[in-house]
Write an enzyme that holds these catalytic residues in place. Structure first.
Site, PDB file in Angstrom:
ATOM      1  N   GLN A 182      37.680  37.462  36.198  1.00 34.17           N
ATOM      2  CA  GLN A 182      37.850  36.117  36.758  1.00 34.17           C
ATOM      3  C   GLN A 182      39.320  35.879  37.123  1.00 34.17           C
ATOM      4  O   GLN A 182      40.018  36.816  37.452  1.00 34.17           O
ATOM      5  CB  GLN A 182      37.312  35.038  35.793  1.00 34.17           C
ATOM      6  CG  GLN A 182      35.798  35.026  35.652  1.00 34.17           C
ATOM      7  CD  GLN A 182      35.307  35.884  34.518  1.00 34.17           C
ATOM      8  OE1 GLN A 182      35.955  36.024  33.498  1.00 34.17           O
ATOM      9  NE2 GLN A 182      34.144  36.477  34.681  1.00 34.17           N
TER      10      GLN A 182
ATOM     11  N   ASP B 143      37.968  36.733  42.045  1.00 35.35           N
ATOM     12  CA  ASP B 143      37.652  37.445  43.299  1.00 35.35           C
ATOM     13  C   ASP B 143      38.907  37.897  44.040  1.00 35.35           C
ATOM     14  O   ASP B 143      38.894  38.060  45.260  1.00 35.35           O
ATOM     15  CB  ASP B 143      36.803  36.565  44.239  1.00 35.35           C
ATOM     16  CG  ASP B 143      35.572  36.004  43.558  1.00 35.35           C
ATOM     17  OD1 ASP B 143      34.821  36.800  42.974  1.00 35.35           O
ATOM     18  OD2 ASP B 143      35.376  34.775  43.598  1.00 35.35           O
TER      19      ASP B 143
ATOM     20  N   LYS C  66      40.854  42.576  41.788  1.00 32.01           N
ATOM     21  CA  LYS C  66      41.407  43.277  40.624  1.00 32.01           C
ATOM     22  C   LYS C  66      40.826  44.679  40.477  1.00 32.01           C
ATOM     23  O   LYS C  66      41.523  45.623  40.112  1.00 32.01           O
ATOM     24  CB  LYS C  66      41.144  42.461  39.359  1.00 32.01           C
ATOM     25  CG  LYS C  66      41.860  41.114  39.340  1.00 32.01           C
ATOM     26  CD  LYS C  66      41.516  40.301  38.122  1.00 32.01           C
ATOM     27  CE  LYS C  66      40.099  39.782  38.113  1.00 32.01           C
ATOM     28  NZ  LYS C  66      39.781  38.838  39.201  1.00 32.01           N
TER      29      LYS C  66
ATOM     30  N   GLY D 184      32.635  40.481  38.766  1.00 32.17           N
ATOM     31  CA  GLY D 184      32.196  41.534  39.667  1.00 32.17           C
ATOM     32  C   GLY D 184      33.404  42.224  40.274  1.00 32.17           C
ATOM     33  O   GLY D 184      34.127  41.630  41.064  1.00 32.17           O
ATOM     34  N   HIS D 185      33.656  43.454  39.867  1.00 31.16           N
ATOM     35  CA  HIS D 185      34.791  44.203  40.402  1.00 31.16           C
ATOM     36  C   HIS D 185      34.276  45.204  41.428  1.00 31.16           C
ATOM     37  O   HIS D 185      33.494  46.090  41.106  1.00 31.16           O
ATOM     38  CB  HIS D 185      35.552  44.907  39.275  1.00 31.16           C
ATOM     39  CG  HIS D 185      36.321  43.960  38.408  1.00 31.16           C
ATOM     40  ND1 HIS D 185      37.021  44.362  37.295  1.00 31.16           N
ATOM     41  CD2 HIS D 185      36.508  42.628  38.503  1.00 31.16           C
ATOM     42  CE1 HIS D 185      37.605  43.305  36.740  1.00 31.16           C
ATOM     43  NE2 HIS D 185      37.296  42.251  37.458  1.00 31.16           N
TER      44      HIS D 185
END
Length: 424
Positions: free
Chosen positions: A224, A13, A16, A40-41
């Site tokens: 991650q 988180d 990135k 989740g980006h």
């Protein structure tokens, strides 16, 4: 041409997706090398938020090729939903998205196994996202998995049936109540497989090798964070893949000698989702302020993130194991308004002061030792030049650079791609 890497240095988180989006204009190819839809980006541009789970974050740039590498595990159902959203936004993903034949596929029964395993642990849960990631990697290392290239074969459904039946027997073994209708899940799954087969499958290691020979620039995108690495993270509260620089080599087929810059991303403070040790976690008003101002909720799960001060011991460790060459600090704007900032510079570990990350950082073994810094009140979100940043923020950054011996070349001061300050 060398391949540059972009990695998270904390428990994920870190932001990135935004930085890949910012850097994409410098690269011809963005390649995702590990993880699955538990990532989740989040990207924000033109006033709109976009969330990606498996597809590389360069997909919104028209002239960029996006590769899903062999180290990734793909859930066709979630993947199809991502594609549908891209299509709604007018993104021509078919020409911009290539899938490695060696990437493994998450089956519906992998998700069911994940839920059964987690339910059986009771209070000892590890905080799985229940996306089937762990069971899929278990099948990969157990040499039972189904890969993208398999769905091109005539008998692949027989292979699927055999593995799904085995999974159902394993679910019974856990002896927990899991309600499901596999036939219903399979309808959605096979529809998604049909969509997946409309994309271009490649032998990605050969494609990337030839691209490098041809002078193409490549950025490998991690998911991650380093402290969730299966080998070097806070085991067992980790993900199921290698999130560190070494994972880019095995997850894309790139030799170590072909790695160029290693961009390491970290927040100006620390967050963690789910279970596991977190030495600098805050349970007071400061922690609540970080969570509220930073909108600290998981992009994939929606789960609230635990918040705490920056842990320099853990950050130094992540820099070492990744060979980080440039640092990127995210969410500096969230710390505006704190009178005093704290940075954990060492641990009291079983009565001894140490500056390295030990085998066990559970609360009973580790107490953080802090250094205090003066805070700043200025709103950073409208700043565009390093010269505009307040002295207290520059002092904070200077200290981190000195301690880590790595330059902080980018500071993010908001979620939008425009809210990015270059310090070179």
């Amino acid at each position: 041409m060398a391949v540059d890497l972009l990695l998270g240095l904390q428990w994920g988180d870190e932001g990135k997706g935004k930085i890949v989006d910012v850097l994409t204009s410098k690269y011809n190819i963005i390649a995702r090398f590990q993880g699955g839809p538990n990532a989740g980006h989040t990207l924000v541009f033109n006033g709109k938020k976009h969330v990606l789970h498996t597809i590389p974050s360069g997909i919104f740039h028209e002239d960029t090729v996006n590769v899903v590498g062999n180290g990734v595990v793909i859930d066709p159902v979630i993947f199809k939903k991502e594609l549908d959203k891209l299509a709604e936004q007018g993104v021509d993903y078919k020409k911009a998205l290539l899938i490695s034949r060696k990437a493994h596929i998450i089956l519906p029964t992998h998700r069911l196994l994940d839920a059964a395993s987690e339910a059986s642990k009771g209070k000892a849960k590890i905080g799985s996202t229940l996306k089937g990631i762990g069971p899929t990697y278990m099948d990969k290392t157990g040499r039972n998995g189904i890969r993208v290239g398999d769905i091109e074969l005539a008998d692949w459904k027989e292979k699927y049936r055999s593995l799904a039946d085995k999974h159902e027997d394993m679910i019974k073994f856990y002896n927990v109540e899991i309600q499901y209708d596999l036939k219903e899940l399979e309808v959605e799954f096979f529809e998604a497989i049909a969509t997946l087969k409309t994309l271009t499958f490649i032998d990605s290691e050969e494609y990337l090798h030839q691209s490098m020979k041809g002078g193409q620039t490549i950025l490998a995108e991690g998911a991650q964070g380093s402290l969730l690495d299966i080998d070097f993270g806070t085991y067992p509260f980790v993900t199921s893949s290698n999130t560190t620089a070494a994972g880019a080599c095995t997850g894309l087929g790139i030799a170590p000698t072909q790695i160029g810059e290693v961009f390491g991303i970290f927040k100006a403070y620390t967050t963690r989702v789910g279970s596991g040790p977190f030495p600098t976690e805050l349970f007071d008003a400061d922690g609540e302020t970080m969570a509220k101002v930073g909108h600290e909720f998981g992009a994939t799960t929606g789960r609230p993130r635990r918040c705490g001060w920056l842990d320099l011991v853990a950050l130094r460790y992540a820099c070492q194991i990744n060979g980080v060459t440039q640092l990127i600090m995210m969410k500096g704007d969230v710390l505006s308004g704190f009178k005093t900032l704290k940075v954990c510079t060492s641990y009291n570990y079983k009565g001894e002061e140490i500056t390295h990350l030990p085998f066990n950082i559970e609360e009973e073994n580790v107490t953080p030792i802090y250094t205090d810094f003066e805070g700043w009140n200025e709103d950073l979100t409208e700043m565009t030049e390093a010269s505009q940043m307040p002295k207290a923020l520059n002092d904070y950054i200077d200290f981190l650079e000195k301690e880590l011996e790595i330059p902080i070349t980018i500071v993010s001061v908001g979620p939008d791609r425009k809210q990015t300050i270059v310090r070179q």
